[in-house]
Design a protein around this motif. Structure first.
Motif, mmCIF file in Angstrom:
data_model
loop_
_atom_site.group_PDB
_atom_site.id
_atom_site.type_symbol
_atom_site.label_atom_id
_atom_site.label_comp_id
_atom_site.label_asym_id
_atom_site.label_seq_id
_atom_site.Cartn_x
_atom_site.Cartn_y
_atom_site.Cartn_z
ATOM 1 N N VAL A 9 -2.526 -0.085 -8.241
ATOM 2 C CA VAL A 9 -2.479 -0.265 -6.795
ATOM 3 C C VAL A 9 -2.636 1.039 -6.055
ATOM 4 N N THR A 10 -2.445 2.191 -6.742
ATOM 5 C CA THR A 10 -2.603 3.481 -6.070
ATOM 6 C C THR A 10 -3.781 4.276 -6.606
ATOM 7 N N ILE A 13 -5.821 6.092 -4.028
ATOM 8 C CA ILE A 13 -5.250 7.228 -3.306
ATOM 9 C C ILE A 13 -5.812 8.535 -3.826
ATOM 10 N N PRO A 155 -8.609 2.344 2.872
ATOM 11 C CA PRO A 155 -7.492 2.160 1.935
ATOM 12 C C PRO A 155 -6.982 3.459 1.327
ATOM 13 N N GLY A 159 -3.225 4.861 1.893
ATOM 14 C CA GLY A 159 -2.335 5.080 0.760
ATOM 15 C C GLY A 159 -1.741 6.476 0.764
ATOM 16 N N VAL A 406 4.346 3.247 -1.016
ATOM 17 C CA VAL A 406 2.984 2.850 -1.402
ATOM 18 C C VAL A 406 3.007 1.485 -2.088
ATOM 19 N N THR A 409 3.489 -1.380 0.525
ATOM 20 C CA THR A 409 2.494 -1.624 1.578
ATOM 21 C C THR A 409 1.062 -1.744 1.078
ATOM 22 N N THR A 410 0.790 -1.358 -0.170
ATOM 23 C CA THR A 410 -0.571 -1.464 -0.679
ATOM 24 C C THR A 410 -0.989 -2.929 -0.802
ATOM 25 N N HIS A 411 -2.228 -3.208 -0.411
ATOM 26 C CA HIS A 411 -2.806 -4.554 -0.473
ATOM 27 C C HIS A 411 -2.185 -5.526 0.533
ATOM 28 N N ASN A 484 -7.699 -5.984 -7.996
ATOM 29 C CA ASN A 484 -7.027 -5.785 -6.731
ATOM 30 C C ASN A 484 -7.255 -6.989 -5.825
ATOM 31 N N GLN A 487 -8.374 -7.363 0.781
ATOM 32 C CA GLN A 487 -7.675 -6.680 1.848
ATOM 33 C C GLN A 487 -7.492 -7.552 3.085
#
Length: 488
Positions: A9-10, A13, A155, A159, A406, A409-411, A484, A487
């Motif tokens: 998920v990161t 970044i 994104p 991130g 992160v 809040t990701t995705h 993933n 969005q």
């Protein structure tokens, strides 16, 4: 579509050189976005600062206003109860009406209440104004995160911003403790000058610096879900109040049991309502995604650990070692400096190693710091007995906050940026309430006060270690190439 792993998920970044049009636009807008981020970060830190600003001067407030222990509990809790209870609804309002608009409304209320609180003539006035501060803060915090999503639409940029944002709140808590001890040397009323000043400055630059609108203006505005808002607000607030008063009353007393039971019933009703309304305040399944569970747990535990250490060590130094409020504040200076340094390093670490691994390592470091503090005794020296723990714990919790922000809040779809902010801040606010209630109950099992403090620190360290092992296991177990989710 498979659920993303705690590290995947990161992955985005660590890709600062994305050649997409979105990345090029992000680089072009970076200076202005950076300044806007700084303003929002100061606002967020101030909201948390305002929780802890009365922790050290409570004895002075009690003396001036003639308050007893139960009155002080209300003074301390008056800000946090509406803050934690209204955050989910504040997030919905931000998604519906736009982050900047709600941010301005929340800051105006927060600033006016802070200015009036500095002149509060009575206990009742001070409690009412602290309560009003909390309402303003509950509108402001999720709105700030909704604005962040508009500021950083790419994104990867979002991130990186969230990895830095995670450490802002814990820094506000530490600075609040530090500043309150210094300002108390003059008068506790001057502490309210900080939230007033920040509110005025943020409002002055908001229209010019912060973007208007929502992160996804193409979607229809979400409904308000008034039934869910009322049930969630009352349930969280009553439950929190029951936990807070458990510090001064037995768990079996009606003072504790009635609000706890009422809060539990209202929250159960809230969950039922959320499954039946068209636009739920908290969509079913939003908090059940594995990496979001790890993130929210990390935020809650990190906030709880900081609160327990601030409270117990402040009591220890002032009541048992006869330190002054100013000296007690100075004792937390290394703690604050470590938070600042670690927060600077946290975002690059999240980008390189992944939010899941950074969160797990942070929890392990925090567990080590709490274990060191568990040896506290009547002859414990500051330099050798307390300082090592006051270095390890903030280093770990800063990593936890960054990684967890992160993961949480990701995705998250753009039109739910305010919701994500409300959920994350709710976990942050419930952490100290739940943590203090549970650990003070643990401490009360020992007849000796200091032995109780050590037992509380040790228990907190064990919980941190269990959470670190769980987070690490989830990182190892998740497939490296997990896909993933979309969005939007």
């Amino acid at each position: 579509m498979p659920t993303p792993s705690a590290d995947s998920v990161t992955e985005q970044i660590s890709r600062p050189h994305d050649s997409s049009a979105g990345a090029r636009a992000d680089r072009g807008a970076r200076p202005r976005a950076g300044l806007a981020f700084a303003v929002l970060a100061v606002v967020q830190a101030t909201l948390i600062f305002t929780i802890t600003l009365i922790s050290i001067p409570l004895p002075d407030i009690a003396h001036e206003l003639g308050l007893g222990p139960s009155d002080l509990v209300l003074v301390q809790a008056a800000y946090g109860l509406p803050y934690s209870g209204l955050l989910l609804f504040g997030g919905r309002l931000a998604d519906r009406y736009g982050g900047r608009r709600l941010l301005a409304a929340g800051l105006a209320l927060f600033g006016l209440a802070s200015a009036a609180a500095a002149f509060a003539p009575t206990f009742e006035a001070l409690v009412a104004l602290r309560f009003t501060q909390g309402i303003g803060a509950a509108l402001t915090a999720p709105a700030a995160m909704a604005v962040l999503r508009v500021l950083f639409p790419a994104p990867a940029a979002y991130g990186r911003a969230m990895a830095t944002w995670g450490g802002v709140s814990v820094l506000g808590s530490a600075v609040g403790t530090l500043t309150s001890g210094v300002v108390t040397w003059v008068s506790w009323r001057w502490m309210f000058a900080v939230p007033v000043l920040v509110s005025v400055l943020a409002l002055a630059v908001a229209r010019r610096l912060l973007p208007a609108g929502t992160a996804d203006a193409s979607r229809a505005r979400p409904g308000l879900d008034p039934a869910g808002a009322v049930l969630a607000t009352l349930g969280i607030s009553l439950g929190s109040y029951g936990l807070i008063v458990s510090e001064d009353h037995p768990w079996t007393s009606p003072t504790v049991l009635v609000p706890l039971a009422a809060g539990a019933v209202l929250l159960a009703a809230f969950l039922v309502v959320e499954r039946r309304v068209r636009h739920p305040l908290l969509p079913p399944g939003f908090t059940r995604i594995p990496h979001r569970i790890v993130g929210l747990t990390g935020v809650l535990l990190a906030a709880a650990g900081i609160a327990v250490v601030n409270l117990l060590l402040s009591l220890y130094l002032q009541r048992m070692q006869d330190w002054s409020p100013l000296a007690t504040a100075g004792a937390f200076l290394p703690f604050t400096l470590v938070l600042i340094v670690t927060n600077r390093a946290a975002a690059p670490l999240v980008g390189r190693f992944g939010a899941g691994r950074v969160t797990a390592v942070g929890l392990a470091a925090g567990a080590a710091g709490l274990a060191l503090l568990a040896g506290i005794g009547p002859d414990t020296s500051y330099a050798l007995g307390l300082l090592p723990g006051l270095i390890l714990l903030p280093a770990g919790t800063s990593l936890v906050f960054s990684g967890s922000a992160v993961l949480t809040t990701t995705h998250v779809p753009a039109h739910q940026a305010g919701l994500a902010g409300g959920v994350m801040n709710t976990a942050m606010e419930l952490g100290p309430t739940v943590g203090l209630a549970a650990l003070m109950a643990v401490a009360a099992t020992k007849s000796d006060v200091l032995a109780g403090y050590g037992w509380a620190f040790g228990t907190a360290g064990a919980v941190y270690l269990a959470a670190a092992l769980t987070a690490a296991a989830m990182v190892r177990r998740a497939p490296a190439g997990a896909g993933n989710p979309p969005q939007n």
